[in-house]
Design a protein around this motif. Structure first.
Motif, short mmCIF file in Angstrom:
data_model
loop_
_atom_site.label_atom_id
_atom_site.label_comp_id
_atom_site.label_asym_id
_atom_site.label_seq_id
_atom_site.Cartn_x
_atom_site.Cartn_y
_atom_site.Cartn_z
N THR A 1 0.84 -1.20 0.00
CA THR A 1 0.00 0.00 0.00
C THR A 1 0.87 1.25 0.00
O THR A 1 0.63 2.20 -0.76
CB THR A 1 -0.95 0.00 1.21
OG1 THR A 1 -1.76 -1.18 1.16
CG2 THR A 1 -1.84 1.23 1.23
N LYS A 2 1.91 1.26 0.83
CA LYS A 2 2.84 2.40 0.86
C LYS A 2 3.45 2.64 -0.52
O LYS A 2 3.52 3.78 -0.98
CB LYS A 2 3.96 2.17 1.88
CG LYS A 2 3.60 2.50 3.30
CD LYS A 2 4.83 2.63 4.17
CE LYS A 2 5.24 1.28 4.69
NZ LYS A 2 6.28 1.34 5.72
N ARG A 3 3.91 1.57 -1.15
CA ARG A 3 4.57 1.70 -2.45
C ARG A 3 3.60 2.19 -3.53
O ARG A 3 3.96 3.01 -4.36
CB ARG A 3 5.20 0.36 -2.86
CG ARG A 3 6.39 -0.03 -2.02
CD ARG A 3 7.59 0.91 -2.24
NE ARG A 3 8.04 0.76 -3.60
CZ ARG A 3 8.26 1.77 -4.45
NH1 ARG A 3 8.12 3.01 -4.05
NH2 ARG A 3 8.63 1.56 -5.68
N LEU A 4 2.37 1.70 -3.49
CA LEU A 4 1.38 2.16 -4.46
C LEU A 4 1.10 3.66 -4.28
O LEU A 4 1.01 4.41 -5.26
CB LEU A 4 0.08 1.36 -4.33
CG LEU A 4 0.13 -0.06 -4.88
CD1 LEU A 4 -1.09 -0.85 -4.41
CD2 LEU A 4 0.21 -0.05 -6.41
N LEU A 5 0.97 4.09 -3.03
CA LEU A 5 0.75 5.51 -2.75
C LEU A 5 1.93 6.35 -3.25
O LEU A 5 1.73 7.39 -3.90
CB LEU A 5 0.53 5.74 -1.25
CG LEU A 5 -0.82 5.30 -0.69
CD1 LEU A 5 -0.78 5.28 0.83
CD2 LEU A 5 -1.93 6.20 -1.20
N GLU A 6 3.13 5.91 -2.95
CA GLU A 6 4.33 6.65 -3.38
C GLU A 6 4.40 6.78 -4.89
O GLU A 6 4.62 7.88 -5.42
CB GLU A 6 5.60 5.93 -2.88
CG GLU A 6 5.85 6.04 -1.40
CD GLU A 6 7.00 5.13 -0.94
OE1 GLU A 6 7.74 4.60 -1.81
OE2 GLU A 6 7.14 4.96 0.28
N GLU A 7 4.22 5.67 -5.58
CA GLU A 7 4.36 5.68 -7.04
C GLU A 7 3.23 6.47 -7.71
O GLU A 7 3.46 7.14 -8.71
CB GLU A 7 4.44 4.26 -7.59
CG GLU A 7 5.74 3.56 -7.24
CD GLU A 7 6.98 4.33 -7.69
OE1 GLU A 7 6.99 4.91 -8.79
OE2 GLU A 7 7.96 4.36 -6.90
N ALA A 8 2.04 6.39 -7.17
CA ALA A 8 0.93 7.18 -7.74
C ALA A 8 1.23 8.67 -7.59
O ALA A 8 1.05 9.45 -8.54
CB ALA A 8 -0.38 6.82 -7.04
N LYS A 9 1.71 9.07 -6.43
CA LYS A 9 2.04 10.48 -6.20
C LYS A 9 3.21 10.91 -7.07
O LYS A 9 3.22 12.01 -7.63
CB LYS A 9 2.29 10.74 -4.72
CG LYS A 9 0.99 10.68 -3.92
CD LYS A 9 1.19 10.80 -2.43
CE LYS A 9 -0.17 10.63 -1.74
NZ LYS A 9 -0.08 10.61 -0.29
N ASN A 10 4.24 10.04 -7.20
CA ASN A 10 5.38 10.35 -8.07
C ASN A 10 4.96 10.54 -9.52
O ASN A 10 5.60 11.28 -10.26
CB ASN A 10 6.45 9.25 -7.99
CG ASN A 10 7.19 9.25 -6.68
OD1 ASN A 10 7.18 10.24 -5.94
ND2 ASN A 10 7.82 8.13 -6.35
N ALA A 11 3.90 9.86 -9.93
CA ALA A 11 3.39 9.98 -11.29
C ALA A 11 2.44 11.15 -11.46
O ALA A 11 1.88 11.37 -12.53
CB ALA A 11 2.70 8.68 -11.71
N GLY A 12 2.24 11.92 -10.38
CA GLY A 12 1.40 13.10 -10.46
C GLY A 12 -0.08 12.88 -10.18
O GLY A 12 -0.90 13.75 -10.45
N HIS A 13 -0.41 11.73 -9.64
CA HIS A 13 -1.81 11.43 -9.32
C HIS A 13 -2.12 11.78 -7.87
O HIS A 13 -1.23 11.83 -7.03
CB HIS A 13 -2.11 9.94 -9.56
CG HIS A 13 -1.82 9.48 -10.94
ND1 HIS A 13 -2.49 9.94 -12.04
CD2 HIS A 13 -0.88 8.60 -11.41
CE1 HIS A 13 -2.00 9.36 -13.13
NE2 HIS A 13 -1.02 8.55 -12.76
N LYS A 14 -3.39 12.01 -7.60
CA LYS A 14 -3.84 12.18 -6.22
C LYS A 14 -4.31 10.82 -5.73
O LYS A 14 -5.28 10.27 -6.24
CB LYS A 14 -4.99 13.19 -6.14
CG LYS A 14 -4.55 14.60 -6.43
CD LYS A 14 -5.70 15.57 -6.24
CE LYS A 14 -5.22 16.99 -6.49
NZ LYS A 14 -6.28 17.97 -6.31
N ALA A 15 -3.59 10.28 -4.78
CA ALA A 15 -3.90 8.94 -4.28
C ALA A 15 -4.10 8.97 -2.78
O ALA A 15 -3.45 9.73 -2.08
CB ALA A 15 -2.78 7.98 -4.66
#
Length: 163
Positions: A15-29
């Motif tokens: 879950t942490k990794r998904l949140l990090e990568e979504a935010k790094n890609a410019g998404h609001k997660a």
């Protein structure tokens, strides 16, 4: 893009990794604890509530539903589907993935290579069952186990009989 990750905890590595990568890609997660969700069933107005507040429909949901909460988690994912929200794993796929026998049947029908498998409700003819899969050693599994629980290796007919 607005993404809701359906998970029981933000401390879980995935879950942490998904949140990090979504935010790094410019998404609001954000992570949503699926156990704190309620669904409201109303004609043509499906909705999901989180801690008593109606959730806006995200662009996508990423289900991270553990085996112990399959029934409830699947209901929440299905509600998002009813709201025309994209989901990376469908509610039906979640249910199928938790049913070992159904999963194996679908894989076999699709021509996916897999070990010979026998499903039985009558374990008193162990020698015949073992013969159908090529003889010992054989792997014996219970249908309800997860993450290796309920998986046994029988090196001989006697061991298979004992299991």
């Amino acid at each position: 893009m607005k993404i809701d990750i359906l998970s029981r905890s933000t401390t879980l590595y995935s879950t942490k990794r998904l949140l990090e990568e979504a935010k790094n890609a410019g998404h609001k997660a954000r992570a949503i604890n699926v156990l704190h969700c309620d669904i409201k069933l109303e004609k043509h107005k499906p909705s999901v509530y989180y801690h008593g507040e109606r959730l806006p429909v995200p662009d996508a949901v990423i289900p991270r539903i553990g085996a112990s909460i399959t029934f409830y988690g699947t209901a929440i994912v299905r509600q998002f589907e009813m709201m025309n929200c994209f989901t990376t794993v469908s509610s039906q796929a979640l249910v199928t993935s938790r049913d070992k026998l159904q999963s194996l049947q679908k894989l076999a029908r699709s021509g996916v290579g897999m070990p010979k498998t026998v499903f039985t409700n009558f374990g008193e003819h162990t020698d015949e069952i073992c013969e159908q899969v090529g003889g010992p050693p054989v792997v014996i599994k219970v249908l309800e186990g997860t993450q290796g629980i309920g998986v046994n290796l029988a090196e001989s007919l006697e061991a298979a009989d004992a299991l």
